[in-house]
Write an enzyme that holds these catalytic residues in place. Sequence first.
Site, PDB file in Angstrom:
ATOM      1  N   SER A  85      42.213  45.017  41.206  1.00 11.44           N
ATOM      2  CA  SER A  85      42.727  43.705  41.589  1.00 11.44           C
ATOM      3  C   SER A  85      43.610  43.733  42.830  1.00 11.44           C
ATOM      4  CB  SER A  85      43.520  43.082  40.431  1.00 11.44           C
ATOM      5  OG  SER A  85      42.665  42.707  39.382  1.00 11.44           O
ATOM      6  N   ASP A 326      37.614  37.944  41.512  1.00 18.11           N
ATOM      7  CA  ASP A 326      37.878  39.010  42.480  1.00 18.11           C
ATOM      8  C   ASP A 326      37.013  40.240  42.256  1.00 18.11           C
ATOM      9  OD1 ASP A 326      39.191  39.454  40.086  1.00 18.11           O
ATOM     10  OD2 ASP A 326      41.023  40.230  40.982  1.00 18.11           O
TER      11      ASP A 326
END
Length: 548
Positions: A85, A326
């Site tokens: 992330s 993401d």
Amino acid sequence: MKNAKKWASLFLASAVTLSAVSIPQQDVQAAKVKKPTNVIMLVMDGSSNNAVTLSRWYKGESLAMDEILSGAMRTYSAESAITDSAPAATALATGHKSNDKYIGVLPSEINSPGLAPIDKKDAFRPVANVLEGAKQQGKATGLISTSEIQHATPAGFSAHANNRSQYGDIAEQQVYQNIDIVLGGGLESLTPGTSKNARKDGEDLIKVLKDNQYDLVHTRDELFNSPSSKIWGSFAPSALAYDLDRAKTRKSEPTLAEMTNKAINTLKKDKDGFFLFVEGSKVDWAAHANDTIGIISDILSFDDAVKEAVDFAKEDGNTLVIAVTDHGNSGITMGNANTTSTYSSIPVSAYIDPLKKASMTVEGALSQLKEDRSNIVEVAALYGLDPLTKDELSTLTSAKDVGSEMVKMLANRANIGYTTGGHTGEDVFLYSFGPSKLTGLVENTDLAHSMAQFMGFDLKSLTDDLYVPATKAFTEKGFTTKIDLSDKENPTFVAQKADMTVKIPVNKNTMIYEQASKNTTKTHTFNTINVYNGSEFYVSKKVIDAVK
């Protein structure tokens, strides 16, 4: 050879350098867009196309995201086909691919095919993000997350750190960024204490927020009733509850859609427009746990927030909305080993009906479990495991990790497959709406540059303005410099010339100017922050220009 050249061109377009980056196809050129412009960027952390499909079947009708599906996005990092992330957020926010754990700084290692090498002197250099660019344009800004607000993805849009675990630095930078609306978890990182993420530097950021006229709110009712244009909502010490669990476990917390609605209605009052970042964080956490119900719970919660954004954008006519995950996570599939030879005749109900029996996520259900497990049957029923077979009851009674066994059982009943408890490297759906919406297959880095272009700035130029190496800049002005590390939690850049001393504290938006001959000390405040990456301080040109 022709295809090879085509792919090489695509890779190089998103290379990690400080040079200009190509922009993906857009429906309307930003130059033709009316002012002021708004951007709402929503990230559904750790989701996947398969998870969205399952959630749609579970809901039984179309999603708000379906209406604005416009393309797909590649997610790899500077070093890996499967990103974490932190570098993913860095790519989305700054337009630069980076390394594992890095927040808002350039990588130190590049080995993904097609990316340009990094100059060693540029490793860990802070690079500007789209929220900072919006702020420099005079726009209002907002940051929302269902995790700690200091978590990797919101941090990528608001801070710069060598490691995502540096919650203290991230929290301090976020406070001194003067973001107008901040809503989410992470209260414990704002004040000193003994908990894991409490502040170690002794600074009480709650006091700083109050001094800066924020309305601090801690419940959904306080949020709804706040008339302020500056709101900091900390609704939990760490993360917020899963959407499905909230009514039973933390009903005072707002939903993601409620936070998004409040933020939009507050930020839209700014005559220069606004930038808002929104993250549905815990899809990722549920995927790591292979918790099918948790995944669905917070995908649908995220979709409600997307609806709020799109509804506003339709009315406004001048707002770019982007929604995306993401990276993938868990390799979730409708269909598993149970369905290898029977998949073609299995109805939707065989997947969905077992899931519909759950009234809580595995995290929520386990919060009700007694220490002696005497209520294990009732807890299992909360997760849809009702009735338990004799073997299932025996397994749960003796298991070291009850949650792990529960998610396996429900996935088996619902014919859901998982390949991993970690992230995955597939391309993901891209959703966008409004002027200059993105279409086609794009790089994650392209999103940052497209948002910047739409709002009227260039990220490379912004980085050059906001993050100048302080040692070189002050040396050229005739100062002698040092980095004072006597207080390891509060590094300070010090520059001296004649009777003048300049002190620049880490993570803040201030500079202290002392002149011994006049016995004066002045504190200058800027709309930029000071960043220390472990070897160099970086400050804005505004700070440098303020020193004569």
